[in-house]
Design a protein around this motif. Structure first.
Motif: not given
Ligand code: BMA
Length: 857
Positions: A117-121, A5-16, A57-67
């Motif tokens: 199980d359930g949501k993973n971050e 499975m590909f984890i492709d639903s993400w959001s991002f922001k500058a760390t600050k 500057i630093d950047w972050e990406y996050k995703s939550s997914f369920e297997a």
């Protein structure tokens, strides 16, 4: 069975910052900011200059997914990060699982005990590659040379840090590319779950391949969690092979010898089919209580390829050519750079557009140059499909690199990951250590090189060179001999050979190794030197031009259409570039009448230069066996050496290359008072025909005709005849004539060549009346053009996007020329298409004529 499975639903922001925004993965910060409307088009105007804060500057990406349940039921769960750009810490459910520091590596982790199980971050924090590497520069205490790193534009003054990061060198700017130091998830993130067995890798190692027999070993890497028996089956077409083995938990390397009788071989373009076999490997493992299955497919082509470096009989030099399935192949093509500053913007369609254009221009090789990226599989798949051989550099260019243990280990793993990923591609015929570092540093020759050594003490010079040698003379060749031994390793492009003395370094007078010849352009030598500076394999040479008007208007407004405007200068990355174009134009062309004419002339000038070079290389066959011009493509809209611009639009060069690289080439060269007519052929069989020589004056009058029976030779170049120029001209002035040479083969094939006795500047052209007979056939536009006088470099500009079967050609009175319009729709071939309205122009109206010529016309 395994699940992916590909984890492709993400959001991002500058760390600050606080607010998360939607992201696209694969992608990068710059493209995500653009999609969110946070920045303006990086390629427009001088916007590049305003976007340099992004890499600080630093950047972050996050995703939550369920297997899914099916996933969770499996024993092993793994996360594979196929590309993280570059300094990235990855957290799964707040636990640190990866510390990445190399854009080119694949990062894999077993997350069986971390996945819930359930949501993973998932969270990935990308540290600024600049902030990360500045301290390394400080700690080192001296600056390593990095000729193309545009640190000043990046606001860093002289602090060039690109060499510390295992990250695409061109991100830091190049002499054709902007500086956009990206961060982000640039290749997919994949979750894999499996139990029992998993086939990790299938490598079809080609030991010995001929048309009678292919002796191969399928090397299969298999992971097991069980103790038991495995049956491995390999199939291709109607053949299959089996192997049984005992499994223990752990990694197994299984090899299966394979013989295929009378294999269908993979041939490069022009020599035959690029046949590919699909091999399917299936493992069935049993242990008490259950059976497990795993499946993997690879596509490969069977061929033998050798780099032949054989000393000449006189011992004065050595050959340098590729032998494919026993046939010496003259390599025709160009140097490939990444197709975009933001590489994830390059779709499969865009890759196909490039490789198809190469095929269409009769190329059979592309060099993946070392300042870019190891391209994705799809690029090599396409090269496999179209029979385009690939000269593959490792990603090091025009710089000296650190040599600490961590750096070396990092490079080693990068090499392993990429060689394993790419070694089934039959198109890859060479691995090359780096671009131009051996000749730029020139360790053994005090006076040679780019002056880099001068800045260092004797002691430091030795240290830097020994660091260099560790990577390019030990580590990388060792990886190749271990993992891809059937293909040769070449330490640097260019290099003469590894002599360990002065003779080693590439130079424009050598008769050994490969050659980059930049006398024309960087050293402002005349085009005619292309006919003198001839190496065994010309892996680089080039000349710049401007892209077409439409492309320029994508980044410049009407009041900026002047090569000295701020915007136009920002889109010329070679400091001297605009001046050089102008200087050469003054030498070879008449003056342009307008800005648009200047663009047209710059393209014709470039095409003329490359034509001269390519033909000289091919005429010199078999002494010279390769001609790869700099460069195939662009990564943004810019003035550059490319033959195809950022939007895929063919410049005059690409049309010229199509003619000069044709399997059968007629080419003439003047030497003293003689004109030598050559027939050069890449075909494997000779053929008979007739050579017609017709002398026309520029007003269109046929002055004389002669013909002669001739032979087109097999896979070689042949001087067909030498004629006294004075006899040929028969009293005509050189400024007023063209010699049209036509090959008419016994089979009816026609190949035409025009020879002019003076450069464009001196040619006395008459005003042409070009008649265009347009057939808007249902399938597409077909037009037939004819002219009353000689019309030079006739260009057809279509309203719609596409390319012509021929363009920038000369029209000779009495010889109508028919061309079709084609468009690219993402499929395997161009399709005939409607051109819309058409504008036809030629050299005559683009240049200022002397008053006498005007009166005449
Ligand atoms: C060669 C290449 C590139 C460069 C080009 C034009 O040296 O390897 O580094 O872009 O010349 O200068």
């Amino acid at each position: 069975m395994s699940h992916t499975m590909f984890i492709d639903s993400w959001s991002f922001k500058a760390t600050k910052d606080e607010t998360w925004m939607p992201a696209q993965v694969p992608g990068c910060v710059h493209t995500d900011l653009l999609k969110q409307g946070r920045i303006s088009d990086p390629f427009y105007g001088t916007n590049e200059h305003d976007l340099q804060w992004i890499d600080k500057i630093d950047w972050e990406y996050k995703s939550s997914f369920e297997a899914s349940e099916a996933f969770m039921k499996e024993e092993i769960k793994e996360l594979h990060f196929h590309g993280l750009d570059t300094y990235a810490n990855v957290y799964l459910n707040d636990q640190l699982i990866v510390e990445a520091d190399n854009m080119f590596r694949i990062w894999s982790v077993d997350v069986s005990d971390k996945l819930k199980d359930g949501k993973n971050e998932l969270k990935i924090v990308f540290r600024s590659p600049i902030q990360e590497d500045l301290p390394k520069l400080k700690a080192l205490g001296y600056r390593l040379p990095a000729s193309n790193d545009q640190s000043v534009l990046g606001g860093l003054g002289e602090d060039q840090v690109s060499i510390f990061a295992r990250k695409a060198p061109y991100h830091y700017g190049w002499d054709w590319g902007p500086r956009f130091v990206t961060s982000g998830i640039w290749r997919p993130v994949e979750l894999v779950a499996w139990s029992g067995v998993l086939i990790r890798d299938v490598y079809i190692d080609q030991l010995h391949v001929t048309s009678e027999k292919a002796e191969l070993i399928a090397r299969i890497q298999l992971d097991s969690t069980i103790t038991g028996k495995v049956v491995l089956q390999l199939t291709t077409e109607d053949m299959n092979w089996n192997l049984q083995a005992e499994l223990q938990p752990g990694t197994h390397e299984l090899s299966m010898p394979i013989v295929i009788d009378s294999p269908k071989l993979w041939w490069s373009r022009g020599l035959g089919d690029a046949h590919r076999y699909t091999f399917t490997a299936e493992a069935v493992a049993e242990q008490e209580g259950g059976s497990y299955k795993s499946l993997q497919q690879v596509k490969t082509g069977l061929r033998s390829v050798k780099l032949i470096r054989k000393r000449d009989a006189e011992g004065t030099g050595a050959s340098f050519y590729f032998e494919l399935n026993g046939i010496p192949v003259f390599a025709k093509g160009a140097n490939h750079i990444p197709n975009d500053s933001f590489i994830t913007e390059v779709t499969e369609e865009r890759y196909r557009a490039e490789v198809l254009a190469a095929a269409e221009a009769n190329m059979n090789m592309l060099r993946v140059w070392g300042g870019g990226i190891y391209e994705p599989n799809v690029f090599y798949d396409l090269c496999d499909e179209y029979g385009i051989m690939v000269w593959q550099d490792f990603m090091f260019a025009c710089s000296m690199y650190p040599g600490d243990e961590h750096f070396l280990q990092n490079v080693k793993q990068e090499a392993i990951d990429n060689v394993k990923r790419l070694r089934n591609h039959p198109s890859i015929v060479l691995w090359c250590g780096n671009n131009e570092i051996d000749s730029a540093w020139a360790h053994y020759d005090e006076d040679a090189g780019w002056g880099w050594k001068k800045a260092f003490s004797a002691e430091l010079r030795e240290k830097l060179w020994s660091d260099y040698e560790k990577i390019f003379h030990e580590l990388l060749p060792n990886v190749i001999s271990e993992l891809h031994a059937s293909v040769e390793y070449w330490p640097s492009s260019p290099i003469v050979s590894l002599t360990g003395n002065k003779e080693q370094h590439g130079n424009p007078d050598t008769n050994e190794g490969d050659m980059h010849y930049w006398g024309v352009w960087h050293n402002v030598e005349p085009f005619e030197n292309y006919q003198i500076k001839l190496g065994r394999f010309m892996s680089e040479y080039g000349f710049q031009s401007f892209p077409e008007y439409r492309t320029i208007r994508s980044f410049a407004e009407e009041d900026e259409l002047d090569i000295s405007s701020k915007v136009m200068k920002a889109h010329q990355k070679n400091g001297d570039g605009n001046r050089l174009i102008k200087q050469y134009m003054d030498l070879y062309m008449k003056q342009p009448t307008s800005f648009k004419s200047f663009l047209y002339l710059s393209q014709v000038l470039q095409a003329d230069a490359m034509k001269m070079a390519i033909e000289a290389h091919r005429r010199k066959m078999p002494y010279c066996m390769g001609s790869l011009y700099w460069q195939m493509n662009d990564c943004w809209p810019v003035a550059s050496w490319s033959g195809i611009d950022y939007y895929g639009r063919w410049k005059a060069l690409h049309y010229y290359a199509k003619r000069s690289f044709a399997p059968l080439l007629i080419s003439a060269q003047e030497e003293h008072d003689q004109l030598h007519v050559y027939i050069v052929s890449d075909r494997l069989a000779p053929s008979k025909g007739v050579l017609w020589l017709e002398l026309f004056n520029t007003s269109g009058k046929l002055i004389r005709t002669t013909s002669k029976e001739a032979i087109s030779p097999a896979n070689s170049s042949q001087l067909s005849e030498s004629i006294s120029i004075a006899a040929l001209l028969d009293g005509q002035r050189k400024e007023e004539v063209v010699l049209v040479i036509t090959w008419i083969g016994e089979d009816g094939e026609r190949v035409r060549y025009e020879h002019y006795f003076v450069k464009n500047q001196q040619l006395e052209l008459k005003k042409p009346t070009i008649v265009v007979k347009e057939e808007h056939a249902e399938e597409g536009t077909v037009i037939t053009l004819s002219s009353d006088v000689v019309a030079k470099q006739v260009v057809l500009i279509a309203e719609h996007e596409g390319m012509w079967s021929d363009n920038y050609f000369d029209l000779i009175p009495g010889k109508p020329h028919t061309v079709t319009f084609m468009s690219y729709d993402g499929s395997a071939q161009y399709r005939q298409a409607q051109a819309g309205s058409i504008t036809v122009q030629s050299m005559f109206e683009h240049v200022v004529h002397s008053s006498a010529a005007i009166a005449d016309a």
